[in-house]
Write a protein that holds these residues in place. Sequence first.
Motif, PDB file in Angstrom:
ATOM      1  N   LEU A  43      38.200   1.333  25.935  1.00 19.57           N
ATOM      2  CA  LEU A  43      39.130   2.456  26.248  1.00 19.57           C
ATOM      3  C   LEU A  43      40.399   1.928  26.259  1.00 19.57           C
ATOM      4  CD1 LEU A  43      36.907   4.476  28.528  1.00 19.57           C
ATOM      5  CD2 LEU A  43      37.223   5.153  26.299  1.00 19.57           C
ATOM      6  N   ILE A  44      41.511   2.960  25.902  1.00 20.33           N
ATOM      7  CA  ILE A  44      42.862   2.705  26.381  1.00 20.33           C
ATOM      8  C   ILE A  44      43.198   3.426  27.418  1.00 20.33           C
ATOM      9  CG2 ILE A  44      45.163   2.727  25.471  1.00 20.33           C
ATOM     10  CD1 ILE A  44      44.230   2.194  22.599  1.00 20.33           C
ATOM     11  N   LEU A  45      43.843   2.839  28.434  1.00 17.85           N
ATOM     12  CA  LEU A  45      43.959   3.588  29.695  1.00 17.85           C
ATOM     13  C   LEU A  45      45.433   4.629  29.314  1.00 17.85           C
ATOM     14  CD1 LEU A  45      43.789   3.833  32.631  1.00 17.85           C
ATOM     15  CD2 LEU A  45      45.566   2.321  33.061  1.00 17.85           C
ATOM     16  N   SER A  46      45.023   6.010  29.701  1.00 14.65           N
ATOM     17  CA  SER A  46      46.064   6.793  29.605  1.00 14.65           C
ATOM     18  C   SER A  46      46.564   7.118  30.897  1.00 14.65           C
ATOM     19  CB  SER A  46      45.388   8.175  29.124  1.00 14.65           C
ATOM     20  OG  SER A  46      46.003   9.193  28.904  1.00 14.65           O
ATOM     21  N   THR A  47      46.037   7.754  31.940  1.00 21.50           N
ATOM     22  CA  THR A  47      46.551   7.816  33.296  1.00 21.50           C
ATOM     23  C   THR A  47      45.544   7.536  34.394  1.00 21.50           C
ATOM     24  OG1 THR A  47      45.495  10.019  33.258  1.00 21.50           O
ATOM     25  CG2 THR A  47      47.790   9.597  32.494  1.00 21.50           C
ATOM     26  N   THR A  48      46.228   7.389  35.441  1.00 24.21           N
ATOM     27  CA  THR A  48      45.414   7.269  36.897  1.00 24.21           C
ATOM     28  C   THR A  48      45.884   8.100  37.777  1.00 24.21           C
ATOM     29  OG1 THR A  48      46.723   5.414  37.445  1.00 24.21           O
ATOM     30  CG2 THR A  48      44.627   4.690  36.306  1.00 24.21           C
ATOM     31  N   LYS A  49      45.226   8.619  38.571  1.00 19.62           N
ATOM     32  CA  LYS A  49      45.710   9.577  39.802  1.00 19.62           C
ATOM     33  C   LYS A  49      44.588   9.592  40.731  1.00 19.62           C
ATOM     34  CE  LYS A  49      43.573  13.803  37.887  1.00 19.62           C
ATOM     35  NZ  LYS A  49      43.980  15.085  37.175  1.00 19.62           N
ATOM     36  N   ARG A  50      45.331   9.846  42.107  1.00 23.53           N
ATOM     37  CA  ARG A  50      44.490  10.069  43.052  1.00 23.53           C
ATOM     38  C   ARG A  50      44.380  11.646  43.655  1.00 23.53           C
ATOM     39  NH1 ARG A  50      45.505   5.885  46.946  1.00 23.53           N
ATOM     40  NH2 ARG A  50      43.933   6.915  48.222  1.00 23.53           N
ATOM     41  N   THR A  51      42.947  11.884  43.779  1.00 24.89           N
ATOM     42  CA  THR A  51      42.802  13.310  44.189  1.00 24.89           C
ATOM     43  C   THR A  51      43.156  13.249  45.752  1.00 24.89           C
ATOM     44  OG1 THR A  51      40.246  12.811  44.948  1.00 24.89           O
ATOM     45  CG2 THR A  51      40.777  13.537  42.519  1.00 24.89           C
ATOM     46  N   ASP A  52      42.987  14.718  46.145  1.00 26.35           N
ATOM     47  CA  ASP A  52      43.376  15.063  47.472  1.00 26.35           C
ATOM     48  C   ASP A  52      42.228  14.354  48.493  1.00 26.35           C
ATOM     49  OD1 ASP A  52      45.478  16.669  46.767  1.00 26.35           O
ATOM     50  OD2 ASP A  52      44.146  18.555  46.729  1.00 26.35           O
ATOM     51  N   ASP A  53      41.128  14.112  47.903  1.00 29.87           N
ATOM     52  CA  ASP A  53      40.082  13.389  48.948  1.00 29.87           C
ATOM     53  C   ASP A  53      40.177  11.709  48.748  1.00 29.87           C
ATOM     54  OD1 ASP A  53      38.737  13.411  46.553  1.00 29.87           O
ATOM     55  OD2 ASP A  53      37.082  14.236  47.287  1.00 29.87           O
ATOM     56  N   GLY A  54      41.155  11.345  48.009  1.00 31.12           N
ATOM     57  CA  GLY A  54      41.275   9.803  48.141  1.00 31.12           C
ATOM     58  C   GLY A  54      40.622   9.212  47.037  1.00 31.12           C
ATOM     59  N   ALA A  55      39.832   9.957  46.101  1.00 34.08           N
ATOM     60  CA  ALA A  55      39.134   9.410  44.960  1.00 34.08           C
ATOM     61  C   ALA A  55      40.137   8.833  43.790  1.00 34.08           C
ATOM     62  CB  ALA A  55      38.128  10.498  44.316  1.00 34.08           C
ATOM     63  N   LEU A  56      40.070   8.095  42.990  1.00 28.04           N
ATOM     64  CA  LEU A  56      40.798   7.419  42.049  1.00 28.04           C
ATOM     65  C   LEU A  56      40.128   7.985  40.655  1.00 28.04           C
ATOM     66  CD1 LEU A  56      43.139   5.750  41.041  1.00 28.04           C
ATOM     67  CD2 LEU A  56      41.303   3.792  40.875  1.00 28.04           C
ATOM     68  N   VAL A  57      40.914   8.729  39.776  1.00 33.02           N
ATOM     69  CA  VAL A  57      40.525   9.232  38.564  1.00 33.02           C
ATOM     70  C   VAL A  57      41.314   8.501  37.570  1.00 33.02           C
ATOM     71  CG1 VAL A  57      40.447  11.414  36.974  1.00 33.02           C
ATOM     72  CG2 VAL A  57      40.117  11.554  39.588  1.00 33.02           C
ATOM     73  N   VAL A  58      40.499   7.848  36.658  1.00 32.86           N
ATOM     74  CA  VAL A  58      41.126   6.903  35.574  1.00 32.86           C
ATOM     75  C   VAL A  58      40.721   7.780  34.306  1.00 32.86           C
ATOM     76  CG1 VAL A  58      40.788   4.808  34.439  1.00 32.86           C
ATOM     77  CG2 VAL A  58      40.440   5.021  36.815  1.00 32.86           C
ATOM     78  N   LYS A  59      41.654   7.968  33.366  1.00 33.39           N
ATOM     79  CA  LYS A  59      41.479   8.733  32.301  1.00 33.39           C
ATOM     80  C   LYS A  59      41.819   7.688  30.831  1.00 33.39           C
ATOM     81  CE  LYS A  59      43.989  11.954  30.659  1.00 33.39           C
ATOM     82  NZ  LYS A  59      44.875  13.529  30.282  1.00 33.39           N
ATOM     83  N   GLY A  60      40.984   7.396  29.747  1.00 30.05           N
ATOM     84  CA  GLY A  60      41.249   6.790  28.776  1.00 30.05           C
ATOM     85  C   GLY A  60      40.649   7.449  27.505  1.00 30.05           C
ATOM     86  N   SER A  61      41.032   6.789  26.454  1.00 29.25           N
ATOM     87  CA  SER A  61      40.420   7.349  25.297  1.00 29.25           C
ATOM     88  C   SER A  61      40.118   6.106  24.302  1.00 29.25           C
ATOM     89  CB  SER A  61      41.581   7.936  24.216  1.00 29.25           C
ATOM     90  OG  SER A  61      42.715   7.088  24.173  1.00 29.25           O
ATOM     91  N   PRO A  62      39.089   6.148  23.371  1.00 31.41           N
ATOM     92  CA  PRO A  62      38.628   5.473  22.550  1.00 31.41           C
ATOM     93  C   PRO A  62      39.889   4.451  21.804  1.00 31.41           C
ATOM     94  CG  PRO A  62      37.517   7.119  22.286  1.00 31.41           C
ATOM     95  CD  PRO A  62      38.662   7.497  22.973  1.00 31.41           C
ATOM     96  N   SER A  63      39.529   3.141  21.965  1.00 26.90           N
ATOM     97  CA  SER A  63      40.755   2.299  21.084  1.00 26.90           C
ATOM     98  C   SER A  63      40.599   2.250  19.545  1.00 26.90           C
ATOM     99  CB  SER A  63      40.634   0.761  21.580  1.00 26.90           C
ATOM    100  OG  SER A  63      39.301   0.519  21.405  1.00 26.90           O
TER     101      SER A  63
END
Length: 100
Positions: A80-100
């Motif tokens: 996967l190619i990293l698209s974005t990372t973000k934190r949620t209100d409860d502290g979790a890390l959300v990583v979004k990617g798409s196939p390379s």
Amino acid sequence: MTFPGPRPIHGDTVHISIDTTTLVFTGTTTCQGILEAGRGYVELTLPDADPEQRRALERCKSYGWDLYRDGALLYSSPPLILSTTKRTDDGALVVKGSPS
């Protein structure tokens, strides 16, 4: 394995491969396929326990991961190619990617 669909897959451990490094996250983990503007992505929601792991993941350009529950492999991502990372209100890390 195929690209995950819109139904969430829940696990308790994920091994993320970045270059020659493997990051291990333990705790409630979820992956889910999403469609945005006609393009497929996969979102991986991780417990955010170690700031060094989070920073390494935020700096990477590409990655792959294996999701486990009770030691059994549930899903193995394509590269996967990293698209974005973000934190949620409860502290979790959300990583979004798409196939390379």
